[in-house]
Design an enzyme around this catalytic site. Structure first.
Site, PDB file in Angstrom:
ATOM      1  N   ASP A 132      -7.720 -30.041 -19.854  1.00 50.24           N
ATOM      2  CA  ASP A 132      -8.586 -29.449 -18.831  1.00 50.24           C
ATOM      3  C   ASP A 132      -7.837 -28.486 -17.916  1.00 50.24           C
ATOM      4  O   ASP A 132      -8.360 -27.422 -17.573  1.00 50.24           O
ATOM      5  CB  ASP A 132      -9.264 -30.555 -18.007  1.00 50.24           C
ATOM      6  CG  ASP A 132     -10.198 -31.412 -18.851  1.00 50.24           C
ATOM      7  OD1 ASP A 132     -10.496 -31.027 -20.004  1.00 50.24           O
ATOM      8  OD2 ASP A 132     -10.612 -32.485 -18.367  1.00 50.24           O
ATOM      9  N   SER A 182     -14.997 -31.406 -24.562  1.00 47.85           N
ATOM     10  CA  SER A 182     -14.054 -31.466 -23.455  1.00 47.85           C
ATOM     11  C   SER A 182     -13.307 -30.176 -23.266  1.00 47.85           C
ATOM     12  O   SER A 182     -12.897 -29.854 -22.160  1.00 47.85           O
ATOM     13  CB  SER A 182     -13.003 -32.530 -23.740  1.00 47.85           C
ATOM     14  OG  SER A 182     -13.412 -33.739 -23.257  1.00 47.85           O
ATOM     15  N   GLU A 193      -6.741 -35.548 -22.081  1.00 53.59           N
ATOM     16  CA  GLU A 193      -7.920 -34.887 -21.518  1.00 53.59           C
ATOM     17  C   GLU A 193      -7.540 -34.050 -20.300  1.00 53.59           C
ATOM     18  O   GLU A 193      -7.914 -32.881 -20.180  1.00 53.59           O
ATOM     19  CB  GLU A 193      -8.968 -35.935 -21.125  1.00 53.59           C
ATOM     20  CG  GLU A 193     -10.179 -35.374 -20.420  1.00 53.59           C
ATOM     21  CD  GLU A 193     -11.033 -34.514 -21.339  1.00 53.59           C
ATOM     22  OE1 GLU A 193     -11.641 -35.073 -22.258  1.00 53.59           O
ATOM     23  OE2 GLU A 193     -11.079 -33.286 -21.141  1.00 53.59           O
TER      24      GLU A 193
END
Ligand code: NAG
Ligand code: NAG
Ligand code: NAG
Ligand code: NAG
Ligand code: NAG
Ligand code: NAG
Length: 545
Positions: free
Chosen positions: A290, A464, A286
């Site tokens: 990001d 996400s 994640e």
């Protein structure tokens, strides 16, 4: 096809309030019959165990702040773009002197002193032993264990406050709320992606099956020229021990953005003992996603990775992050978060307090974006849901919720929320709440996103990815605005809904869940992809550039 999350608002655990209790002037403030499914009581807590208790105090004038927020965020209003200073925000939020003395007097009567957690003093912290907490709150703190994760939750099923605190205290945590652990909204495919011609930095012929920064630039008209404004900072938050790996970022940029300097890097800020260790096995999919889809898309925008540690639980992390940003003299202009909770896990009192903090950030000129979640209309409830569930904080009205699309088939139309609800007729009646805040607001790509993870090319999916991508678009617009001597965009929603034509409307796809096909995307706003995906060229014009 498109996939994302639905709406519905604040279906919270029923609470009993202000019932007269047996103990004189104490009144039960919040109460639940049992712990949620999956939490098992594993015994009383030792009397001397210390609880870090948080208290929310009534704010003096939240309606005034909310009004000011919309004044500075709605195009065409006199005050548009004239964001509030930190002091102006605190003026609205600071509890009244009656509230402050009622709370301090009560704590002092038990030999306790609180420390302010927020700059306006509307959130306080106080350390109490289980023994003290049980006594002053008429509580029974118990050691609960989440059966799936083994995580410990020290909670009480009920607590009471003296009548003298009526109207002065809004929430206490940890008490009766049992949010499950923060959910991150990405799904990493369990295979490495092949290297090959379609990995080429500038070849956009394979964007239907593999999304790269070059694809996003092509699909959304995003410029590749580096930003120039040092004050225009973009913040990427990290929770649940997700660490952003610098070597992965470097390899990602070399592969997909060879036009950017290889030294392009983020800075790190830590809260609550957060950290960002760099061994390859500690890289988080994640966090990697990001930072790669901010630094790799928002070319040249100074980016900070804010790593939030775990104090009591991640709820504290969300609160402390919001308060840290509120306390900053020069906060980042855009904050993207790809973590969240099922809204049902949050008591209304706490959700309201957090949401108010996001309103404060918006009033300061900060765009707060959240991924809308990946479980369709289930909203992190698990698949056996009967009613649709919302995710939080993406369901907060003062943040921008970003949904995901798969592939891209833009098809424009200009309508908004009400026609969609009208078009549903009686379909799903009772499964969602049609009077609340609808979400998501916007969408961007969220399937077959190419990343570098632990030194290898990989692919990932989820809202996400969508939130950092949309945040990057906003950060690039802000760079141009700041360069032109204008204010950054701040709280986005009024501006977004005033400019539906600046989006590529997504009209096919749905968000299945709860044994239904979920909502369907259609012309205009829909609860799958919101207004649609961005067209940078048109958003630029909409921003007055
Ligand atoms: C409470 O205790 C923790 C250590 O568990 C400490 O870090 C914190 O500063 C204390 N907070 C207050 C308000 O005293
Ligand atoms: C809470 O219960 C769990 C599971 O039984 C146990 O491992 C843990 O030590 C307990 N914590 C305290 C503070 O008693
Ligand atoms: C782009 O990628 C496709 C397949 O992924 C390949 O067939 C084509 O030759 C590539 N084009 C260029 C200009 O590299
Ligand atoms: C990124 O920045 C950190 C400091 O924040 C530095 O220690 C590290 O070497 C940099 N990494 C690269 C690949 O430049
Ligand atoms: C729907 O949401 C509104 C707040 O927006 C709330 O007042 C109302 O009670 C909710 N209805 C149901 C059935 O949950
Ligand atoms: C984005 O807007 C520009 C300017 O109106 C237009 O030329 C372009 O075709 C649009 N892009 C898409 C994908 O619709």
């Amino acid at each position: 096809m498109a996939k994302a999350l639905a709406w519905c608002v604040l279906l919270f655990v029923p609470l009993a309030r202000a019932l007269p209790s047996s103990k004189g002037e104490m009144r039960v403030y919040e109460k639940r019959d049992s712990a949620p499914r999956n939490f098992a009581a594993s015994g009383a807590m030792p009397a001397d165990h210390v609880i870090n208790l948080r208290l929310g105090l009534a704010q003096s004038n939240f309606p005034g702040l909310e009004k000011a927020l919309y004044e500075v965020s709605t195009p065409g209003r006199l005050q548009y773009g004239q964001h509030l200073s930190k002091a102006e925000v605190e003026e609205f939020i600071r509890p009244s002197s009656e509230t402050i003395s009622a709370v301090n007097d009560w704590l002092a009567s038990h030999g306790l002193t609180a420390t302010p957690l927020s700059p306006a003093g509307d959130w306080l912290a106080v350390n109490v032993t289980v023994d003290q907490a049980n006594s002053i709150l008429d509580a029974q703190y118990t050691n609960f264990t989440h059966v799936d994760t083994g995580r410990q939750a020290i909670r009480t099923l009920s607590y009471s406050l003296p009548a003298s605190l009526d109207g002065h205290v809004t929430f206490m945590h940890p008490t009766t709320a049992f949010p499950r652990s923060t959910v991150r909204h990405d799904v990493l495919y369990p295979r490495s992606f092949n290297t090959g011609a379609d990995q080429s930095a500038t070849n956009t012929s394979s964007c239907a099956s593999a999304i790269t920064p070059a694809c996003l630039q092509a699909m959304y008209n995003i410029p590749s020229t580096p930003a120039t404004q040092p004050t225009n900072q973009l913040a990427v938050t990290g929770f649940v021990e997700q660490y952003a790996n610098e070597a992965d970022l470097e390899m990602f940029l070399e592969t997909y953005r060879p036009d950017l300097p290889a030294s392009t890097n983020f800075t790190v800020q830590t809260i609550n003992g957060g950290q960002n260790p760099q061994s390859q096995t500690q890289a988080g999919s994640e966090a990697d996603l990001d930072v790669q889809y901010t630094l790799g898309v928002a070319s040249g925008v100074p980016t900070v990775f804010i790593s939030v540690g775990t104090a009591v639980d991640e709820v504290d992390g969300f609160m402390d992050l919001a308060n840290t940003l509120a306390a900053a003299e020069n906060p980042p202009y855009v904050v993207t978060t790809s973590y969240g909770y099922g809204e049902n896990d949050f008591p209304f009192s706490m959700a309201t307090a957090l949401c108010s903090a996001y309103a404060q950030l918006g009033a300061r000129g900060i765009s707060v974006l959240f991924a809308s979640g990946d479980e369709g209309v289930c909203g992190d409830q698990g698949t056996s849901c009967s009613n649709f569930g919302a995710t939080f904080p993406s369901s907060c009205p003062y943040v921008t919720a970003v949904g995901a699309t798969m592939g891209a088939s833009p098809n424009r139309a200009l309508r908004r929320v009400e026609p969609y609800v009208a078009g549903l007729g009686t379909q799903y009646t009772g499964k969602y709440n049609a009077t609340g805040r609808a979400f998501p607001d916007v969408a961007s790509a969220g399937e077959q996103i190419q990343i570098v993870y632990r030194g290898e090319l990989a692919a990932t999916a989820g809202t996400s990815a969508s939130s950092p991508i949309f945040a990057s678009v906003v950060a690039l617009l802000n760079d141009e605005l700041v360069a032109a001597g204008k204010a950054p965009l701040g709280f986005l929603n009024p501006w977004l809904y005033a400019n539906p034509g600046a989006f590529n409307d997504i009209t096919t796809g749905n968000n299945p869940g709860c044994f239904t096909n979920g909502f369907s995307a259609k012309e205009g706003w829909d609860p799958v992809t919101g207004l649609g995906t961005p067209n940078y060229t048109k958003l630029r014009t909409a921003a007055g550039l």
